[in-house]
Design a protein around this motif. Structure first.
Motif, mmCIF file in Angstrom:
data_model
loop_
_atom_site.group_PDB
_atom_site.id
_atom_site.type_symbol
_atom_site.label_atom_id
_atom_site.label_comp_id
_atom_site.label_asym_id
_atom_site.label_seq_id
_atom_site.Cartn_x
_atom_site.Cartn_y
_atom_site.Cartn_z
ATOM 1 N N ASN A 107 45.092 29.979 26.806
ATOM 2 C CA ASN A 107 44.362 29.294 27.872
ATOM 3 C C ASN A 107 45.359 29.040 28.993
ATOM 4 O OD1 ASN A 107 41.761 28.729 26.437
ATOM 5 N ND2 ASN A 107 43.174 27.732 25.033
ATOM 6 N N VAL A 108 45.103 29.587 30.152
ATOM 7 C CA VAL A 108 46.062 29.514 31.257
ATOM 8 C C VAL A 108 45.511 28.650 32.390
ATOM 9 C CG1 VAL A 108 47.363 30.837 32.966
ATOM 10 C CG2 VAL A 108 46.960 31.797 30.677
ATOM 11 N N VAL A 109 46.347 27.719 32.841
ATOM 12 C CA VAL A 109 46.034 26.911 34.018
ATOM 13 C C VAL A 109 47.127 27.224 35.036
ATOM 14 C CG1 VAL A 109 45.721 24.596 34.943
ATOM 15 C CG2 VAL A 109 44.981 25.102 32.591
ATOM 16 N N ALA A 110 46.759 27.965 36.080
ATOM 17 C CA ALA A 110 47.707 28.371 37.120
ATOM 18 C C ALA A 110 47.594 27.410 38.297
ATOM 19 C CB ALA A 110 47.414 29.800 37.561
ATOM 20 N N VAL A 111 48.712 26.794 38.632
ATOM 21 C CA VAL A 111 48.718 25.787 39.695
ATOM 22 C C VAL A 111 49.757 26.178 40.745
ATOM 23 C CG1 VAL A 111 48.949 23.334 40.213
ATOM 24 C CG2 VAL A 111 48.167 24.043 37.943
ATOM 25 N N PRO A 112 49.361 26.303 42.024
ATOM 26 C CA PRO A 112 50.337 26.629 43.076
ATOM 27 C C PRO A 112 51.117 25.372 43.474
ATOM 28 C CG PRO A 112 48.160 26.400 44.038
ATOM 29 C CD PRO A 112 47.998 26.221 42.546
ATOM 30 N N ILE A 113 51.960 24.902 42.575
ATOM 31 C CA ILE A 113 52.597 23.597 42.766
ATOM 32 C C ILE A 113 53.503 23.537 43.989
ATOM 33 C CG2 ILE A 113 52.382 22.934 40.349
ATOM 34 C CD1 ILE A 113 55.379 23.524 40.012
ATOM 35 N N ASP A 114 54.171 24.656 44.299
ATOM 36 C CA ASP A 114 55.056 24.650 45.468
ATOM 37 C C ASP A 114 54.244 24.487 46.755
ATOM 38 O OD1 ASP A 114 57.212 25.032 43.747
ATOM 39 O OD2 ASP A 114 57.159 27.209 43.971
ATOM 40 N N ASP A 115 53.124 25.203 46.853
ATOM 41 C CA ASP A 115 52.265 25.096 48.039
ATOM 42 C C ASP A 115 51.696 23.684 48.179
ATOM 43 O OD1 ASP A 115 52.671 27.781 48.561
ATOM 44 O OD2 ASP A 115 50.715 28.412 47.773
ATOM 45 N N ILE A 116 51.219 23.134 47.057
ATOM 46 C CA ILE A 116 50.627 21.790 47.095
ATOM 47 C C ILE A 116 51.672 20.755 47.515
ATOM 48 C CG2 ILE A 116 49.595 19.956 45.703
ATOM 49 C CD1 ILE A 116 48.279 22.244 44.036
ATOM 50 N N ALA A 117 52.863 20.845 46.913
ATOM 51 C CA ALA A 117 53.924 19.886 47.255
ATOM 52 C C ALA A 117 54.329 20.025 48.719
ATOM 53 C CB ALA A 117 55.125 20.093 46.339
ATOM 54 N N ARG A 118 54.428 21.259 49.203
ATOM 55 C CA ARG A 118 54.789 21.485 50.617
ATOM 56 C C ARG A 118 53.707 20.896 51.527
ATOM 57 N NH1 ARG A 118 56.572 26.247 50.120
ATOM 58 N NH2 ARG A 118 54.561 27.274 50.090
ATOM 59 N N ASP A 119 52.422 21.097 51.166
ATOM 60 C CA ASP A 119 51.328 20.538 51.960
ATOM 61 C C ASP A 119 51.357 19.011 51.964
ATOM 62 O OD1 ASP A 119 50.467 23.099 52.501
ATOM 63 O OD2 ASP A 119 48.782 23.040 51.083
ATOM 64 N N MET A 120 51.899 18.434 50.895
ATOM 65 C CA MET A 120 52.025 16.978 50.817
ATOM 66 C C MET A 120 53.247 16.481 51.584
ATOM 67 S SD MET A 120 50.922 16.429 46.846
ATOM 68 C CE MET A 120 50.998 14.646 46.882
ATOM 69 N N ASN A 122 56.612 17.341 50.885
ATOM 70 C CA ASN A 122 57.887 17.257 50.172
ATOM 71 C C ASN A 122 57.882 18.223 48.996
ATOM 72 O OD1 ASN A 122 60.230 16.609 48.867
ATOM 73 N ND2 ASN A 122 59.878 14.408 48.881
ATOM 74 N N ARG A 123 58.517 19.368 49.165
ATOM 75 C CA ARG A 123 58.548 20.392 48.108
ATOM 76 C C ARG A 123 59.238 19.884 46.844
ATOM 77 N NH1 ARG A 123 61.353 25.273 46.649
ATOM 78 N NH2 ARG A 123 59.836 26.694 45.734
ATOM 79 N N LYS A 124 60.051 18.841 46.973
ATOM 80 C CA LYS A 124 60.781 18.312 45.821
ATOM 81 C C LYS A 124 59.868 17.655 44.790
ATOM 82 C CE LYS A 124 65.100 17.544 48.263
ATOM 83 N NZ LYS A 124 66.107 16.550 48.650
ATOM 84 N N ILE A 125 58.612 17.424 45.130
ATOM 85 C CA ILE A 125 57.706 16.786 44.167
ATOM 86 C C ILE A 125 56.867 17.812 43.393
ATOM 87 C CG2 ILE A 125 57.617 14.606 45.432
ATOM 88 C CD1 ILE A 125 54.745 15.471 46.306
ATOM 89 N N SER A 126 57.256 19.074 43.427
ATOM 90 C CA SER A 126 56.519 20.113 42.708
ATOM 91 C C SER A 126 56.329 19.757 41.242
ATOM 92 C CB SER A 126 57.244 21.457 42.809
ATOM 93 O OG SER A 126 57.222 21.938 44.125
#
Length: 144
Positions: A107-120, A122-126
């Motif tokens: 079961n795969v959950v793919a999350v674009p965490i870098d994009d989401i953190a950048r949109d927020m 601060n990429r450091k919160i990935s």
């Protein structure tokens, strides 16, 4: 209930922080939990992996050979650990830095965490974005 997890990425991605938070959160909810860090030869930029075991009963060992859940932050970790995940297990992956697993029994959950953190802002919160995705999907430490 027992959840046996591995978290993997490279040093500096927050793998250990997310593992510790999961362990502390489990303890705060009256669960037994273990956390076992494992670093490569370099801490920053080298490989980093930890195991977290959460259970309703005492945990006999923090060692996890075949996890039922993996949280993967980079492609090298997917390559290294994909074969260890139990059939039917869960993979939470950073889709910005990782290709989907080759196996079809996960079961795969793919999350674009870098994009989401950048949109927020601060990429450091990935790593915290990934933790939030895990909690949202599992209802905490339970898989739906």
């Amino acid at each position: 209930m027992e959840r046996r997890m591995k978290l993997a990425g490279f040093g500096g991605q927050g793998v250990m922080l997310v593992g510790k938070i999961l362990g502390y959160a489990a303890s705060d909810h009256n669960k037994f939990a273990t956390f076992l860090p494992s670093y490569g030869t370099q801490q920053r930029g080298g490989t980093a992996m930890c195991t977290v075991v959460v259970s309703d009963e005492e945990v006999g060992s923090p060692v996890v050979g075949h996890p039922d859940t993996m949280i993967i932050f980079n492609q090298a970790s997917m390559d290294a650990y994909e074969d260890q995940i139990q059939a039917g297990g869960w993979v939470f992956m950073n889709s910005n830095a990782t290709n989907p697993p080759k196996r079809t029994d996960l079961n795969v959950v793919a999350v674009p965490i870098d994009d989401i953190a950048r949109d927020m802002g601060n990429r450091k919160i990935s790593n915290l974005v990934m933790l939030g995705a895990f909690v949202a999907q599992t209802g905490g430490l339970r898989i739906k």
